[in-house]
Design a protein around this motif. Sequence first.
Motif, PDB file in Angstrom:
ATOM      1  N   GLU A 102      13.055  -1.579  -2.737  1.00 56.07           N
ATOM      2  CA  GLU A 102      12.380  -1.195  -1.788  1.00 56.07           C
ATOM      3  C   GLU A 102      11.534   0.531  -1.324  1.00 56.07           C
ATOM      4  O   GLU A 102      11.937   0.674  -2.597  1.00 56.07           O
ATOM      5  N   SER A 103      10.236   0.652  -0.219  1.00 53.51           N
ATOM      6  CA  SER A 103      10.336   1.317  -0.585  1.00 53.51           C
ATOM      7  C   SER A 103       9.637   2.152   0.629  1.00 53.51           C
ATOM      8  O   SER A 103       9.481   1.528   1.530  1.00 53.51           O
ATOM      9  N   ARG A 104       9.888   3.761   1.169  1.00 55.38           N
ATOM     10  CA  ARG A 104      10.229   4.393   2.614  1.00 55.38           C
ATOM     11  C   ARG A 104       8.961   5.745   2.328  1.00 55.38           C
ATOM     12  O   ARG A 104       9.373   6.157   1.989  1.00 55.38           O
ATOM     13  N   ARG A 105       7.683   5.667   3.579  1.00 56.54           N
ATOM     14  CA  ARG A 105       7.231   6.663   3.692  1.00 56.54           C
ATOM     15  C   ARG A 105       8.430   7.530   4.214  1.00 56.54           C
ATOM     16  O   ARG A 105       8.670   7.174   5.420  1.00 56.54           O
ATOM     17  N   LEU A 106       8.281   8.865   3.639  1.00 53.23           N
ATOM     18  CA  LEU A 106       9.345   9.390   4.002  1.00 53.23           C
ATOM     19  C   LEU A 106       8.298  10.844   5.217  1.00 53.23           C
ATOM     20  O   LEU A 106       7.071  10.932   4.813  1.00 53.23           O
ATOM     21  N   ASN A 107       8.675  11.814   5.896  1.00 52.70           N
ATOM     22  CA  ASN A 107       8.434  12.728   6.897  1.00 52.70           C
ATOM     23  C   ASN A 107       7.742  13.692   5.299  1.00 52.70           C
ATOM     24  O   ASN A 107       8.194  14.168   5.220  1.00 52.70           O
ATOM     25  N   ASN A 108       6.143  14.290   5.354  1.00 58.73           N
ATOM     26  CA  ASN A 108       5.806  14.913   3.856  1.00 58.73           C
ATOM     27  C   ASN A 108       6.325  16.254   4.102  1.00 58.73           C
ATOM     28  O   ASN A 108       6.083  16.341   3.143  1.00 58.73           O
TER      29      ASN A 108
ATOM     30  N   PRO B 252       0.925  -0.880   0.057  1.00 53.35           N
ATOM     31  CA  PRO B 252       0.059   0.263   0.187  1.00 53.35           C
ATOM     32  C   PRO B 252       0.935   1.534  -0.081  1.00 53.35           C
ATOM     33  O   PRO B 252       1.794   1.433   0.271  1.00 53.35           O
ATOM     34  N   VAL B 253       0.350   2.645  -0.323  1.00 54.34           N
ATOM     35  CA  VAL B 253       0.753   3.547  -0.306  1.00 54.34           C
ATOM     36  C   VAL B 253      -0.323   4.675  -0.425  1.00 54.34           C
ATOM     37  O   VAL B 253      -1.166   4.968  -0.548  1.00 54.34           O
ATOM     38  N   THR B 254       0.474   5.357   0.645  1.00 52.80           N
ATOM     39  CA  THR B 254      -0.612   6.479   0.936  1.00 52.80           C
ATOM     40  C   THR B 254      -0.537   8.306   0.199  1.00 52.80           C
ATOM     41  O   THR B 254       0.622   8.535  -0.782  1.00 52.80           O
ATOM     42  N   LYS B 255      -1.630   7.412  -0.712  1.00 53.16           N
ATOM     43  CA  LYS B 255      -1.360   9.272  -2.265  1.00 53.16           C
ATOM     44  C   LYS B 255      -1.083  10.448  -1.866  1.00 53.16           C
ATOM     45  O   LYS B 255      -1.483  10.579  -0.532  1.00 53.16           O
ATOM     46  N   SER B 256      -0.400  10.987  -1.985  1.00 60.42           N
ATOM     47  CA  SER B 256      -0.206  12.482  -1.936  1.00 60.42           C
ATOM     48  C   SER B 256       1.188  12.629  -0.648  1.00 60.42           C
ATOM     49  O   SER B 256       1.007  13.139  -0.163  1.00 60.42           O
ATOM     50  N   ASN B 257       1.705  12.029  -1.195  1.00 54.98           N
ATOM     51  CA  ASN B 257       2.830  11.681   0.590  1.00 54.98           C
ATOM     52  C   ASN B 257       4.282  11.290  -0.889  1.00 54.98           C
ATOM     53  O   ASN B 257       4.190  11.628  -1.746  1.00 54.98           O
ATOM     54  N   ARG B 258       5.000  11.530   0.164  1.00 53.88           N
ATOM     55  CA  ARG B 258       6.169  11.178  -0.685  1.00 53.88           C
ATOM     56  C   ARG B 258       6.982  10.221   0.059  1.00 53.88           C
ATOM     57  O   ARG B 258       7.228   9.414   1.540  1.00 53.88           O
ATOM     58  N   TYR B 259       7.365   9.030  -1.459  1.00 54.84           N
ATOM     59  CA  TYR B 259       8.286   7.515  -0.309  1.00 54.84           C
ATOM     60  C   TYR B 259      10.223   8.515  -1.330  1.00 54.84           C
ATOM     61  O   TYR B 259      10.274   8.839  -2.413  1.00 54.84           O
TER      62      TYR B 259
ATOM     63  N   ALA C 293      10.717  17.144  -4.192  1.00 52.11           N
ATOM     64  CA  ALA C 293       9.903  16.556  -4.640  1.00 52.11           C
ATOM     65  C   ALA C 293       8.075  16.377  -5.082  1.00 52.11           C
ATOM     66  O   ALA C 293       7.619  17.252  -4.323  1.00 52.11           O
ATOM     67  N   LYS C 294       7.766  16.665  -6.282  1.00 52.27           N
ATOM     68  CA  LYS C 294       6.449  16.813  -6.683  1.00 52.27           C
ATOM     69  C   LYS C 294       5.695  16.119  -7.538  1.00 52.27           C
ATOM     70  O   LYS C 294       7.007  15.013  -7.706  1.00 52.27           O
ATOM     71  N   GLU C 295       4.387  16.398  -7.959  1.00 53.75           N
ATOM     72  CA  GLU C 295       3.555  15.399  -8.371  1.00 53.75           C
ATOM     73  C   GLU C 295       4.538  15.326 -10.471  1.00 53.75           C
ATOM     74  O   GLU C 295       4.812  15.023 -10.954  1.00 53.75           O
ATOM     75  N   SER C 296       5.456  16.839 -10.893  1.00 52.21           N
ATOM     76  CA  SER C 296       5.987  17.262 -11.791  1.00 52.21           C
ATOM     77  C   SER C 296       7.742  16.697 -11.335  1.00 52.21           C
ATOM     78  O   SER C 296       8.544  16.841 -12.575  1.00 52.21           O
ATOM     79  N   GLN C 297       8.178  16.564 -10.130  1.00 51.13           N
ATOM     80  CA  GLN C 297       9.738  16.282 -10.484  1.00 51.13           C
ATOM     81  C   GLN C 297       9.359  15.263  -9.252  1.00 51.13           C
ATOM     82  O   GLN C 297       9.313  16.085  -8.265  1.00 51.13           O
ATOM     83  N   SER C 298      10.973  14.516  -8.915  1.00 51.48           N
ATOM     84  CA  SER C 298      11.250  13.416  -7.819  1.00 51.48           C
ATOM     85  C   SER C 298      13.246  13.981  -8.101  1.00 51.48           C
ATOM     86  O   SER C 298      13.240  15.047  -8.684  1.00 51.48           O
TER      87      SER C 298
ATOM     88  N   VAL D 145       9.833   9.802  -4.410  1.00 58.62           N
ATOM     89  CA  VAL D 145       9.057  11.417  -5.856  1.00 58.62           C
ATOM     90  C   VAL D 145       7.696  11.060  -4.253  1.00 58.62           C
ATOM     91  O   VAL D 145       7.605  10.463  -3.737  1.00 58.62           O
ATOM     92  N   TYR D 146       6.923  12.039  -5.389  1.00 58.67           N
ATOM     93  CA  TYR D 146       4.846  12.013  -4.610  1.00 58.67           C
ATOM     94  C   TYR D 146       4.690  11.733  -4.976  1.00 58.67           C
ATOM     95  O   TYR D 146       3.721  11.329  -6.931  1.00 58.67           O
ATOM     96  N   THR D 147       3.536  10.697  -4.105  1.00 57.76           N
ATOM     97  CA  THR D 147       2.650   9.714  -5.245  1.00 57.76           C
ATOM     98  C   THR D 147       1.799  10.450  -5.849  1.00 57.76           C
ATOM     99  O   THR D 147       1.529  11.301  -4.964  1.00 57.76           O
ATOM    100  N   THR D 148       1.011   9.967  -6.706  1.00 55.05           N
ATOM    101  CA  THR D 148      -0.541  10.401  -6.935  1.00 55.05           C
ATOM    102  C   THR D 148      -1.597   9.676  -6.896  1.00 55.05           C
ATOM    103  O   THR D 148      -2.745   9.676  -7.568  1.00 55.05           O
TER     104      THR D 148
END
Length: 195
Positions: A159-165, A80-87, A171-176, A134-137
Amino acid sequence: MAIAASVQGQPDFLCIDCGIAEDGNTDDNGTIFYTSDAKFIQTGTNKNISEDYITEQLPRQYQNLRFFPDGNRSCYTLTPVTKSNRYLLRASFMYGNYDALNNPPKFDVYVGVNRWEVTLPSTAEERTMNEIIVYTTMNYVSVCLVNTGSGIPFISTLESRRLNNLAYQAAKESQSLRLNNRYHFRQTGHGPMIR
């Protein structure tokens, strides 16, 4: 539905050992537990690297891989990934002459529709680790390996790690953000030291 393997006490950490049996798992010195990638992808073939490259020092996660001989594009769906967060996403590769061709392949990796400029091994024994923020959409992240005609794509770990948003606001929708270098500062008798 995918079931995430997490670092103990940190459920937003997903650790995948690519190429182990469907019900398999491995650990990294008892601190990080990895699960099989079978829950996250429907294509590819599991394979061990050549015994010539397996040593006591080689972490278990690099002793096997998944390779993709069929089709041009093979995609992992990380959930699972939480939308609108940075990973933070981390992909690791060790060729290990698994195919006995002694010719490490070159291929592309994409996160969604965006190309991820990864560093791939240039020798059988080399290990490479690549990170991107990345920023998840959506409520998942798609990581795809694409055959470019220079060998069969493969992967060792993902691997993926959810970061402090609030961190890594660039890192945003158009840029990693891609890892360029990492410094370790430690206190010595002479002040901080770069390693």
